[in-house]
Design a protein around this motif. Structure first.
Motif, PDB file in Angstrom:
ATOM      1  N   ARG B  83       0.621  -1.447  -0.133  1.00 48.52           N
ATOM      2  CA  ARG B  83      -0.042   0.253  -0.630  1.00 48.52           C
ATOM      3  C   ARG B  83       1.000   1.527   0.238  1.00 48.52           C
ATOM      4  O   ARG B  83       2.165   1.291   0.019  1.00 48.52           O
ATOM      5  CB  ARG B  83      -1.080  -0.188   1.139  1.00 48.52           C
ATOM      6  N   ASP B  84       0.305   2.454  -0.359  1.00 51.01           N
ATOM      7  CA  ASP B  84       0.980   3.779   0.161  1.00 51.01           C
ATOM      8  C   ASP B  84       1.725   3.619   0.900  1.00 51.01           C
ATOM      9  O   ASP B  84       3.022   5.021   0.277  1.00 51.01           O
ATOM     10  CB  ASP B  84       0.288   4.519   0.231  1.00 51.01           C
ATOM     11  N   ILE B  85       2.429   3.279   2.482  1.00 47.87           N
ATOM     12  CA  ILE B  85       2.890   3.648   3.181  1.00 47.87           C
ATOM     13  C   ILE B  85       4.326   2.515   2.785  1.00 47.87           C
ATOM     14  O   ILE B  85       5.182   3.037   3.053  1.00 47.87           O
ATOM     15  CB  ILE B  85       2.573   3.414   4.686  1.00 47.87           C
ATOM     16  N   THR B  86       3.959   1.731   2.792  1.00 45.50           N
ATOM     17  CA  THR B  86       5.107   0.280   2.115  1.00 45.50           C
ATOM     18  C   THR B  86       5.115  -0.583   0.871  1.00 45.50           C
ATOM     19  O   THR B  86       3.835  -1.089   0.537  1.00 45.50           O
ATOM     20  CB  THR B  86       4.838  -1.113   3.409  1.00 45.50           C
ATOM     21  N   SER B  87       5.492   0.647   0.061  1.00 48.67           N
ATOM     22  CA  SER B  87       5.114   0.228  -1.547  1.00 48.67           C
ATOM     23  C   SER B  87       5.983  -0.754  -1.847  1.00 48.67           C
ATOM     24  O   SER B  87       5.548  -1.519  -2.965  1.00 48.67           O
ATOM     25  CB  SER B  87       4.913   1.730  -2.289  1.00 48.67           C
ATOM     26  N   GLN B 401       9.973   1.568   5.310  1.00 50.55           N
ATOM     27  CA  GLN B 401       9.125   2.186   4.612  1.00 50.55           C
ATOM     28  C   GLN B 401       8.142   2.096   6.022  1.00 50.55           C
ATOM     29  O   GLN B 401       7.448   3.266   6.078  1.00 50.55           O
ATOM     30  CB  GLN B 401       8.631   1.865   3.769  1.00 50.55           C
ATOM     31  N   ALA B 402       8.289   1.647   6.843  1.00 49.16           N
ATOM     32  CA  ALA B 402       7.283   1.305   7.806  1.00 49.16           C
ATOM     33  C   ALA B 402       6.881   3.152   9.239  1.00 49.16           C
ATOM     34  O   ALA B 402       6.238   3.143   9.318  1.00 49.16           O
ATOM     35  CB  ALA B 402       6.739   0.094   8.846  1.00 49.16           C
ATOM     36  N   PRO B 404       8.301   6.275   8.041  1.00 51.91           N
ATOM     37  CA  PRO B 404       8.436   7.623   7.290  1.00 51.91           C
ATOM     38  C   PRO B 404       8.628   8.699   7.826  1.00 51.91           C
ATOM     39  O   PRO B 404       7.973   8.832   9.114  1.00 51.91           O
ATOM     40  CB  PRO B 404       6.637   8.125   6.024  1.00 51.91           C
ATOM     41  N   ALA B 408       2.160   8.338   9.231  1.00 56.14           N
ATOM     42  CA  ALA B 408       0.979   7.421   8.214  1.00 56.14           C
ATOM     43  C   ALA B 408      -0.355   7.912   8.874  1.00 56.14           C
ATOM     44  O   ALA B 408      -0.450   6.915   9.788  1.00 56.14           O
ATOM     45  CB  ALA B 408       2.002   6.576   7.886  1.00 56.14           C
ATOM     46  N   TRP B 415      -3.558  -0.681   5.953  1.00 55.51           N
ATOM     47  CA  TRP B 415      -2.745   0.268   4.525  1.00 55.51           C
ATOM     48  C   TRP B 415      -1.259   0.873   5.171  1.00 55.51           C
ATOM     49  O   TRP B 415      -0.603   0.991   4.722  1.00 55.51           O
ATOM     50  CB  TRP B 415      -3.866   1.225   4.515  1.00 55.51           C
ATOM     51  N   ILE B 416      -0.633   0.872   6.560  1.00 53.43           N
ATOM     52  CA  ILE B 416       0.182   0.622   7.274  1.00 53.43           C
ATOM     53  C   ILE B 416       1.198  -0.213   7.895  1.00 53.43           C
ATOM     54  O   ILE B 416       2.195   0.012   7.345  1.00 53.43           O
ATOM     55  CB  ILE B 416      -0.020   1.826   8.490  1.00 53.43           C
TER      56      ILE B 416
END
Lengths: 325, 466
Positions: B83-87, B401-402, B404, B408, B415-416
């Protein structure tokens, strides 16, 4: 239709006689046909003339060479730019402008109207963000405050550096855009962005059916495409029309200022008050996010000082929040 | 054989130990050796039942996994846990792992080969097979991570030189082809030997051997050309191999994220690559030794030696780990501290310490004992090391990535927190299955050990003992 030359009489033979009679027949048909056509055309032009005479309305327009002329309304045609026009002007940007945003954190009450207006304009789901409002707290003893977070439109954008196909790019007016006709969906830009400003279409975009017939406008990034990136565009489509970005004009609390750095003027989206950019930044101790990373954002923040309202816990938003500070 | 030609042979031998001058090939001993060695090695070249069953099994698994990929193609990357946070997730970890493991071709054939380590001769081809298989599939793995795989040609049509992805595509492709050459070129004499010694094999295979052996007749001039070509390639592939994994590390290191924002990522990745690659070679060695009954050629001595290599590269990797984690851990800058706390004592602590201890420290200590450097214990250790190497790539890719810089918030929980889905795992398994298929084909349809070089070695050894 009846332009064939008649052949000399001495060359006539049986074949030719038959041929001639056929040609004569065709000629007659042709004559009748052209007469009918001419008549119809005359009737139609008469009808057009009458119609135009009755409407009579005129409109004033500015020509390309800056003359004001008055023309009949009927001559105004609806102009719909094609993909090529959108792409060319979208990549060039608006000449002479350097767009800049100032966000006054002392006024943000987390109304989230900016988020809603943005998602509405760009056909996004409630958890797909071009702009998001965050609850921030620098350290344990400092107050909590709300922070709208659009794309920072960096002057040294890490996302643009890493894009392998020139899908995301920096325009002359300072805006960083994304071309979803080009994007290959590698998400390197997402990894590179320290502000987590980008989103990805993990599934079929929200309004995919409704937007099917629309020509892709790079400045609005609609229609979206599955498997490509989207992000805040500073409402480049609105700026082209001389209107404030969606989020800026939607804010009820006067949080956003937007304007042109070259003019040194920004306008508040709520109060419509225009102020000098340099003075606003100087007098309020403005700062930018993560300046140590050297990204040179085009979004400035005014600190959350002298707030005339209490910090309220964010209302029951649809999604559970997670803090990691 | 007279002393003059021996002397000549030895001087050539000093320049490059892998290839020899033509004189030895006229000796009777060499011919006898070719017969016996080729009989042992070519015995395995066949499309027997075992091969067909194994390939059939792999194909079935591959098809099942490819079905998962068609779902991803249809529905989009939303079917993964990304998802957007861990892409970036399992796919990218898999990609890094594949590129890493393919690096062993360079380590064994070039670094050890060029430095005159004769014992690598029988396993050099195995190392190249692994290099070819992993490098080839690495390219495919990266495509499975693309949101728009249909736009792959855009990378070549609109490629921008400042993007590390473009460098990666360039060097991985080049490395694959050079590795393929490094596998194929030294095999040409073997193909010439084998083409007349494959009775009862399918006609297409014999025909393929005839074509691929490019009219090789053991002529001195041919050896000279081969020798030159190999020397150029063996030197060329060293910077190339360093390039592929350094560039792969830069996919992370060029971003300003804590956990990736490191100046030693290049050598850190390279040293880690040597560990996973060496483990893969040990596993392959064990398998070919037992399954192809090649105990005579892949001996305890070879395991002992490659065990020492594994110790060396593990120590090297440990050193870079120390630098990568201890130095930021000492300073604990805010952003690094969040990331490191997660690794050392947080959500990923179990995985992190497990990988570091079981995959690096304990194997290196165990291998110090001569008794452990035997085929079976080495196999067990290598399997653990290889699995840990994969998980290490996961640790490198996912946890940073978790967290940033900016929190988040306002996302659905799923999504996170990244959790790979079944589809994602199936597509990753497809890549591993493809690697196994390539290794199987290359090792089953072609001689897995260098016949000519081994025969030559044995003939020479006899010469010396006379």
């Amino acid at each position: 239709m009846s332009e064939k030359k008649k052949k000399p009489a001495e060359e006539k033979n049986l074949d030719e006689i038959l041929d001639t009679s056929r040609r004569d027949f065709l000629k007659k048909v042709g004559l009748v046909g052209s007469a009918a056509l001419t008549g119809a055309a005359a009737l139609y032009s008469g009808y057009r003339f009458e119609k135009e005479k009755h409407s009579g309305a005129t409109i004033k327009v500015l020509t390309e060479d800056n003359r004001l002329v008055e023309i009949p309304v009927e001559q105004v045609k609806d102009y719909k730019p094609g993909l090529k026009v959108y792409q060319t002007r979208g990549r060039e940007g608006i000449e002479g402008k350097r767009w800049v945003m100032v966000i006054d954190l002392s006024k943000c009450r987390n109304a989230r109207k900016c988020v809603e207006a943005c998602q509405d304009a760009h056909h996004l789901r409630p958890y797909e963000y071009h702009i998001n409002t965050l609850v921030m707290q620098e350290s344990k003893n400092t107050p909590r405050y709300f922070m709208p977070k659009p794309c920072q439109h960096c002057d040294n954008p890490p996302c643009v550096s890493v894009c392998p196909v020139d899908a995301t790019f920096k325009r002359q007016d300072g805006i960083v855009l994304i071309d979803n006709e080009r994007c290959i969906g590698c998400r390197f830009c997402m990894s590179a962005c320290p502000y987590s400003a980008r989103m990805f279409h993990w599934q079929e975009p929200l309004a995919v059916e409704g937007d099917k017939e629309r020509v892709y406008d790079i400045e609005l990034n609609v229609p979206h495409k599955k498997g490509t990136i989207s992000k805040c565009l500073f409402s480049a489509d609105r700026l082209r029309e001389g209107i404030m970005p969606y989020c800026v004009s939607a804010c009820p609390n006067g949080v956003f200022y937007f304007g042109d750095e070259n003019e040194d003027a920004v306008t508040n989206g709520t109060t419509k008050e225009t102020v000098r950019l340099s003075e606003l930044l100087e007098q309020n101790g403005a700062y930018r996010l993560l300046p140590e990373l050297g990204t040179k954002p085009r979004v400035y923040y005014l600190p959350p000082k002298n707030r005339i309202f209490e910090f309220r816990e964010p209302g029951e938003t649809e999604y559970k929040e997670q803090h990691n500070t | 054989m007279n002393s003059g030609s021996r002397a000549k042979l030895n001087t050539k031998n000093n320049i490059i130990p892998d290839l020899m001058a033509g004189t030895i090939f006229k000796s009777e001993r060499y011919r006898q050796k070719v017969e016996s060695v080729s009989a042992d090695i070519l015995r395995n070249v066949s499309l027997n039942r075992g091969f067909l069953l194994w390939m059939g099994f792999l194909t079935a698994v591959l098809l099942a996994c490819l079905y998962a990929y068609t779902i991803q193609l249809r529905e989009g990357l939303g079917v993964t846990g990304l998802r957007d946070i861990t892409s970036w997730g399992v796919y990218i970890a898999n990609f890094v792992f594949f590129v890493a493991t393919s690096l062993v071709g360079m380590l064994i054939s070039c670094v050890l080969g060029l430095s005159g380590a004769k014992w690598v001769k029988p396993i050099a081809r195995i190392a190249e097979i692994i290099a070819v298989a992993f490098a080839a599939v690495a390219g495919l793995v990266i495509i499975s991570d693309m949101g728009r795989p249909d736009r792959l040609p855009y990378v070549f049509l609109f490629g921008r030189f400042q993007s590390p992805i473009l460098w990666d595509v360039t060097v991985v492709t080049t490395y694959f082809f050079v590795s393929l050459l490094l596998w194929f070129l030294p095999m040409i004499p073997d193909l010439a030997i084998a083409k007349d010694r494959l009775p009862g094999r399918p006609a297409f295979l014999v025909r393929a051997y005839e074509i691929l052996s490019v009219k090789w007749v053991d002529h001195e001039k041919q050896f000279e050309i081969l020798h030159k070509a190999m020397r150029i390639l063996l030197i060329l592939i060293i910077p190339l191999a360093f390039a592929i994994h350094t560039v792969t590390s830069w996919l992370f290191a060029v971003t300003p994220r804590p956990g990736w924002d490191s100046t030693i990522f290049g050598p850190y990745f390279i040293s880690g690559a040597f560990v996973s690659g060496t483990a893969a070679v040990v596993i392959a060695m064990y398998f070919f030794r037992v399954s192809y009954k090649l105990e005579k050629y892949i001996t305890d001595f070879h395991f002992d030696r490659i065990g020492r290599v594994l110790i060396l590269v593990s120590v090297l990797y440990f050193y870079f780990n120390l630098n990568e984690f201890l130095v930021p851990g000492y300073k604990l800058k805010t952003s690094d501290a969040i990331h490191l706390r997660e690794l050392f004592a947080g959500h990923h602590a179990f995985l992190f310490w497990g990988v570091q201890l079981l995959g690096l420290v304990i194997p290196a200590i165990l291998l110090l004992f001569r008794k452990i450097r035997k085929p079976l214990p080495m196999l067990v250790i290598s399997v653990v090391v290889l699995a840990a190497a994969w998980l290490k790539r996961y640790i490198i890719v996912v946890p940073p990535q978790a967290h940033p810089y900016l929190p988040a918030q306002n996302y659905p929980v799923e999504w996170i927190v990244y959790k790979p889905t079944l589809i994602e795992i199936a597509v990753s398994v497809a890549a591993i299955v493809l690697v196994l298929m390539i290794i199987t084909i290359l090792s089953k349809l072609f001689p897995v050990l260098p016949i000519q070089e081994i025969a030559e070695e044995e003939a020479l050894a006899k010469n010396e003992s006379v």
